[in-house]
Design a protein around this motif. Structure first.
Motif, PDB file in Angstrom:
ATOM      1  N   MET A 173     -39.594-115.677 -53.941  1.00  0.00           N
ATOM      2  CA  MET A 173     -40.700-115.792 -54.792  1.00  0.00           C
ATOM      3  C   MET A 173     -41.241-113.939 -55.030  1.00  0.00           C
ATOM      4  O   MET A 173     -41.837-114.137 -56.062  1.00  0.00           O
ATOM      5  N   GLN A 174     -41.281-113.192 -54.164  1.00  0.00           N
ATOM      6  CA  GLN A 174     -41.345-111.883 -54.305  1.00  0.00           C
ATOM      7  C   GLN A 174     -40.986-111.434 -55.422  1.00  0.00           C
ATOM      8  O   GLN A 174     -41.442-110.472 -56.041  1.00  0.00           O
ATOM      9  N   GLY A 179     -39.894-112.902 -57.888  1.00  0.00           N
ATOM     10  CA  GLY A 179     -39.921-113.692 -59.191  1.00  0.00           C
ATOM     11  C   GLY A 179     -39.189-114.914 -59.551  1.00  0.00           C
ATOM     12  O   GLY A 179     -39.215-115.365 -60.765  1.00  0.00           O
ATOM     13  N   ALA A 185     -42.701-123.296 -54.978  1.00  0.00           N
ATOM     14  CA  ALA A 185     -43.704-122.082 -54.127  1.00  0.00           C
ATOM     15  C   ALA A 185     -44.646-123.117 -53.403  1.00  0.00           C
ATOM     16  O   ALA A 185     -44.798-122.796 -52.182  1.00  0.00           O
ATOM     17  N   ASP A 224     -47.414-116.317 -43.664  1.00  0.00           N
ATOM     18  CA  ASP A 224     -46.569-116.625 -44.904  1.00  0.00           C
ATOM     19  C   ASP A 224     -47.070-117.393 -45.722  1.00  0.00           C
ATOM     20  O   ASP A 224     -47.097-117.262 -47.004  1.00  0.00           O
ATOM     21  N   ASP A 265     -50.013-115.882 -47.899  1.00  0.00           N
ATOM     22  CA  ASP A 265     -49.297-114.991 -48.981  1.00  0.00           C
ATOM     23  C   ASP A 265     -48.844-115.822 -50.295  1.00  0.00           C
ATOM     24  O   ASP A 265     -49.065-115.459 -51.293  1.00  0.00           O
ATOM     25  N   VAL A 266     -48.186-116.792 -49.950  1.00  0.00           N
ATOM     26  CA  VAL A 266     -47.593-117.782 -50.960  1.00  0.00           C
ATOM     27  C   VAL A 266     -48.834-118.469 -51.878  1.00  0.00           C
ATOM     28  O   VAL A 266     -48.616-118.370 -53.045  1.00  0.00           O
ATOM     29  N   GLU A 324     -51.898-117.320 -52.142  1.00  0.00           N
ATOM     30  CA  GLU A 324     -52.551-116.156 -52.824  1.00  0.00           C
ATOM     31  C   GLU A 324     -51.636-115.806 -54.113  1.00  0.00           C
ATOM     32  O   GLU A 324     -52.188-115.492 -55.168  1.00  0.00           O
ATOM     33  N   HIS A 325     -50.353-115.754 -53.840  1.00  0.00           N
ATOM     34  CA  HIS A 325     -49.529-115.315 -55.027  1.00  0.00           C
ATOM     35  C   HIS A 325     -49.410-116.493 -55.943  1.00  0.00           C
ATOM     36  O   HIS A 325     -49.532-115.890 -57.064  1.00  0.00           O
ATOM     37  N   GLU A 341     -52.780-115.857 -57.897  1.00  0.00           N
ATOM     38  CA  GLU A 341     -52.447-114.764 -59.054  1.00  0.00           C
ATOM     39  C   GLU A 341     -51.919-115.169 -60.301  1.00  0.00           C
ATOM     40  O   GLU A 341     -51.887-114.065 -61.175  1.00  0.00           O
ATOM     41  N   SER A 342     -51.288-116.128 -60.348  1.00  0.00           N
ATOM     42  CA  SER A 342     -50.335-116.600 -61.403  1.00  0.00           C
ATOM     43  C   SER A 342     -50.952-116.845 -62.616  1.00  0.00           C
ATOM     44  O   SER A 342     -50.610-116.690 -63.576  1.00  0.00           O
ATOM     45  N   HIS A 396     -57.615-120.043 -49.799  1.00  0.00           N
ATOM     46  CA  HIS A 396     -56.397-119.304 -50.570  1.00  0.00           C
ATOM     47  C   HIS A 396     -55.744-120.084 -51.807  1.00  0.00           C
ATOM     48  O   HIS A 396     -54.836-119.351 -52.317  1.00  0.00           O
TER      49      HIS A 396
END
Length: 925
Positions: free
Chosen positions: A445-446, A448, A455, A470, A473-474, A476-477, A480-481, A510
């Motif tokens: 995922m980090q 891309g 995800a 963890d 973080d997923v 929040e990622h 941000e998409s 989140h």
């Protein structure tokens, strides 16, 4: 083994020998497929030679000695009763002949060339010997004889016509030998007879079997003995060996069905090894494919060779309709294939199946057996086969396909998609299994390489295992998409919001905000819509309490559900929505139905999750033995260490059930088990705190209990899930306060609980009413407890009903109304026994006034609905005036109903009314 159905063949041979003894030499060619008893027939014939007036001279052909010149003829000479001078001369001739053998050079001259003088001299020795003794020359498996010996034997066969010799040769019909010269040469002689041995008939197989195991056993499996052996005596005998092995291992107990074991498999291999190598190769190819289609292409031979081999294998009793007669035969053949050939055959079979348009499952099975993927289409085929396997409930097959695809895939993004599928599939077997892939997915995922919907799957798996940082973080990622997400990702995010709301409330912040109907419009899948509706229903019940329109919608969802690849979340959310809405009676049959389906689909993880839900349903029905059973089942299928944060589900139900049943030592053992601290940031943690608090109350630690109940309430309030249908923590906290001598605090908690209850929550209302009664005076308590019993009876929670009845008994005793106390005690005892609440029943009085519910009704006596309603209230201790007020009837009508009830039940007073009476329960003799 005695000869079966070979009397005619043996008689023919004896007739030929009789002619030979009279100076009229004869030749016989005994033919038949492999293992039809040719060798046994010749051996039996040779044993009778002396009795029939002849001298046996025998030899046996062997494939390994086929290149040994004059090897078979040497065996015959060595077995002949020659004098020393003759034997010396014969050995010299054999040695000279072997040195001078010239290999054949063309198809026209198929046999090795041997000097004619040597051939004549060797045969003359035998012819001269027959002048002294009639000879029986027997050569078994002549198809394996060396070519020089065949030349000599054909020469001898032409010259025995006027000698005292019978020459008998056995020949298998299944060989690929090019030596047709010998058969042709023999059969053109007028003094040669061909004796063909056929497979045994059904009666023949029965006779063979009955001689060894008795007629009764033979008849029991008569059709199976014949069908599996195909009439092959060797195979039939092996089946008998398997049967006898079973009898020995079982202590003489006969099997329920035909036993086909190792002996049969070894007999199959023996048949194949007796034939030519090509025959074994065809059998291996057939075992790989499972059927004859594409067999020639798989082996790289001509169709004619394959057809011929299949014919021989069928005649030999190994095949029927182009397939092995029993799976044990196929298994035995496959076990003999070495790893290199195995992989090559399966790889080629996969290519042929793909080219021929076979199902992806068939192709994938061959790729799996090959252990590698060479073709560019291989990984896609494995993915498709995995999806089909999951839909069909073949979870372990799906996992195997995906693991191979994951190992062989070289495209990073596709590999991550496969990994996500693998996580979902392994989850069905054991939620702990996919943990090894989570770090890989997080790294992808980090970089891309992980799609948005995948995800979400990763985030949910991380949450299950308590890896909240963890998971954050997923999420929040994903947030941000932005607006560039595909429809599948939007779907998963829309569904994730209510799911997080109901299960992991702290993590809702989140996840990006959805735009309501606009995002829902992106969901085009019926399955996804059901998942969303079920998750929304659960979240709604936990936030707002039960609403009938929501519950009706939930049951519509359940009617359209099956436990396919994606619907477990739907089922789980829907069942929990019904359960937390106070309708466990509606959830239980659905849960049982889906549990049976999960069992048939071989999905252990789903079976365990459904068992955990069923345990929670049982708790709310007051069925403590049932709750214990289902919770233990859940923890037996998936060990506690694999439940992650969800461990609080089955564990809390088990603790509540065991506590109610007084099994405190067992509870202590389970509470000693470590649980993830992360669990207390989930809905499961609420249940665990509640269960642990109830145990502390039962073991006289009210301060510890109050702490757990208050912490539970703080979390529910913080998460805005403070509804009594989830956990009625205030009522339990009130009970703890009473134990601590804080009646005012207890009253406040009970009143607050009552304010949050309504007509749709009779269970929580009844529990709160019971605690409210405990804070008032005796007269107030009777009214409140009566109301509590009515509410709890309506809700169907027998344990809480027993607790309310028990409290009512104590109140009546305090008021000195011992007759009423005895009546209620009997009913409380009966209900406590039904729900397994031993400590509760043990605390109740056991005097003679407490009826246990035994009826002495006249035969056929049945109470009407009106009589039953009056009798139930009367048994609960209500006066006639109170009953009249509750049922909106006159006091006179109440008295009339009671009079008829007494007569029907053959009792004389109110105190004798059965304590087990309930609204809607029929009373019969």
């Amino acid at each position: 083994m005695s000869l079966v159905e070979r009397d005619e063949a043996l008689a023919s041979l004896e007739g030929l020998l009789a002619n030979a003894v009279m100076g009229k030499g004869r030749v016989a060619l005994v033919s038949g497929t492999v293992a039809t008893g040719k060798s046994e027939l010749l051996h039996s014939f040779a044993e009778q030679a002396l009795e029939l007036g002849a001298l046996p001279v025998t030899a046996t052909g062997s494939r390994v000695e086929r290149d040994l010149p004059l090897g078979v003829l040497r065996q015959l000479i060595q077995d002949s009763p020659l004098v020393a001078e003759e034997r010396e001369r014969a050995m010299a001739l054999l040695d000279e002949g072997a040195r001078t053998v010239t290999p054949s050079g063309s198809q026209a001259e198929p046999l090795d060339h041997v000097d004619a003088q040597i051939v004549h001299a060797l045969c003359t020795l035998l012819l001269e010997l027959s002048e002294r003794y009639p000879l029986m020359i027997v050569v078994d498996d002549v198809q394996h004889a060396d070519r020089a010996s065949l030349l000599c034997l054909s020469y001898l066969s032409r010259r025995v016509r006027f000698a005292r010799i019978v020459a008998v040769f056995s020949h298998s019909d299944h060989g690929w030998s090019s030596e047709t010269f010998f058969q042709t040469e023999l059969l053109r002689q007028p003094h040669c007879r061909r004796i063909q041995l056929a497979p045994l008939s059904r009666a023949g197989v029965m006779s063979l079997v009955a001689r060894r195991v008795g007629k009764e056993a033979a008849e029991r499996f008569s059709e199976d003995w014949y069908a599996v052996s195909g009439g092959n005596p060797l195979l039939a005998g092996a089946l008998v060996d398997d049967y006898q092995d079973f009898l020995h291992s079982s202590g003489g107990e006969a099997p329920a069905e035909l036993v086909v074991g190792d002996r049969y498999g070894q007999a199959v291999l023996s048949c194949l090894r007796r034939g030519e190598p090509q025959m074994l190769r065809v059998a291996r190819g057939l075992a790989i494919l499972g059927g004859p289609d594409s067999l020639a292409q798989l082996l790289g031979v001509g169709p004619a060779s394959v057809i011929r081999a299949l014919h021989f294998l069928t005649v030999a009793g190994l095949l029927a309709l182009g397939r092995f007669r029993h799976e044990a035969a196929r298994t035995a053949v496959l076990a003999e294939v070495d790893s290199g050939e195995w992989a090559d055959l399966h790889r080629r079979a996969a290519e042929l199946a793909h080219e021929g348009g076979a199902s992806t499952t068939t192709v994938a099975d061959h790729l799996l057996q090959a252990g590698r993927v060479d073709a560019p289409w291989g990984v896609s085929v494995l993915e498709d086969a995995a999806r089909n396997a999951l839909r069909e409930g073949r979870v372990e097959s799906a996992v195997a396909y995906l693991r191979l695809a994951w190992r062989e895939c070289v495209d990073e993004q596709q590999r991550m998609k496969i990994t996500t599928m693998l996580v979902r599939a392994e989850w069905r077997i054991n939620p702990a299994a996919p943990a090894g892939h989570l770090a890989e997915l997080a790294e992808a995922m980090q970089r891309g390489h992980l799609r948005g919907s995948d995800a979400v799957v990763l985030a949910r798996a991380l949450l299950w295992h308590g890896r909240f940082e963890d998971a954050r973080d997923v999420l929040e990622h994903l947030s941000e998409s932005g607006a560039g997400m595909d429809a599948e990702t939007v779907t998963e995010l829309v569904i994730a919001r209510p799911w997080l709301r109901a299960t992991h409330p702290p993590f809702l912040a989140h996840l990006q905000q959805t735009t309501g109907e606009q995002d829902r419009a992106a969901i085009v899948s019926v399955t996804a819509n059901r998942r969303l509706d079920a998750a929304l229903a659960l979240a709604d019940v936990l936030a707002r309490g039960p609403r009938e329109e929501v519950l009706d919608a939930v049951e519509r969802i359940l009617r359209g559900c099956r436990l396919d690849e994606m619907s477990m979340d739907t089922v789980e959310s829907a069942l929990l929505a019904l359960t937390y809405a106070g309708r466990p009676d509606r959830a239980a049959p659905w849960c049982d139905l889906f549990s049976a389906e999960a069992s048939s689909l071989q999905a252990p993880s789903r079976q365990a999750r459904l068992a955990a839900i069923r345990a929670e349903i049982a708790i709310r029905q007051g069925d403590m033995p049932g709750a214990e059973h289902h919770a233990r089942t859940a923890l037996a299928i998936i060990p506690l260490s694999s439940w992650g944060v969800a461990a609080g589900g089955p564990l809390s139900s088990l603790v509540l059930a065991l506590t109610a049943m007084g099994k405190y030592d067992a509870v202590h053992e389970y509470l000693d088990q470590p649980v993830p601290e992360a669990m207390f940031r989930t809905r499961y943690g609420l249940h665990y705190l509640h269960a642990r608090g109830r145990y502390s109350l039962a073991t006289d630690h009210p301060a510890l209990a109050l702490r757990d109940f208050q912490r539970c309430g703080e979390l529910m309030s913080r998460w805005e899930l403070d509804v009594p249908g989830l956990v009625a923590w205030r009522a339990d906290a009130a009970e703890a306060c009473l134990r601590l001598g804080r009646p005012e605090q207890a009253r406040q908690l009970a009143e607050e609980q009552l304010r949050r209850c309504g007509p749709a929550t009779p269970r929580a209302h009844g529990i709160a009413m019971r605690l409210m009664a405990a804070t008032g005076n005796a007269r107030q308590r009777t009214t409140l407890l009566r109301q509590a019993t009515e509410l709890l009876q309506t809700a169907g929670d027998r344990y809480e009903l027993a607790r309310a009845l028990s409290d009512l008994v104590k109140v009546y005793q305090e008021l000195g109304e011992y007759r009423r106390a005895g009546m209620i005690a009997g009913r409380a005892q009966a209900v406590a026994r039904e729900c397994g609440a031993g400590p509760l029943g043990g605390a109740l009085p056991r005097d003679g006034d407490g009826d246990t519910g035994t009826l002495t009704a006249e035969p056929g006596a049945v109470l009407s609905d009106a009589e039953r309603r009056v009798a139930v209230l009367a048994a609960a201790g209500y006066t006639n005036r109170e009953i009249a007020g509750k049922l909106y009837i006159t006091i006179s009508t109440v008295e009339q109903h009671l009079t008829r009830t007494y007569r029907k039940l053959n009792i004389t007073r109110r105190a004798d009314l059965p304590s087990s009476l309930e609204f809607g329960s029929p009373v019969t003799a």
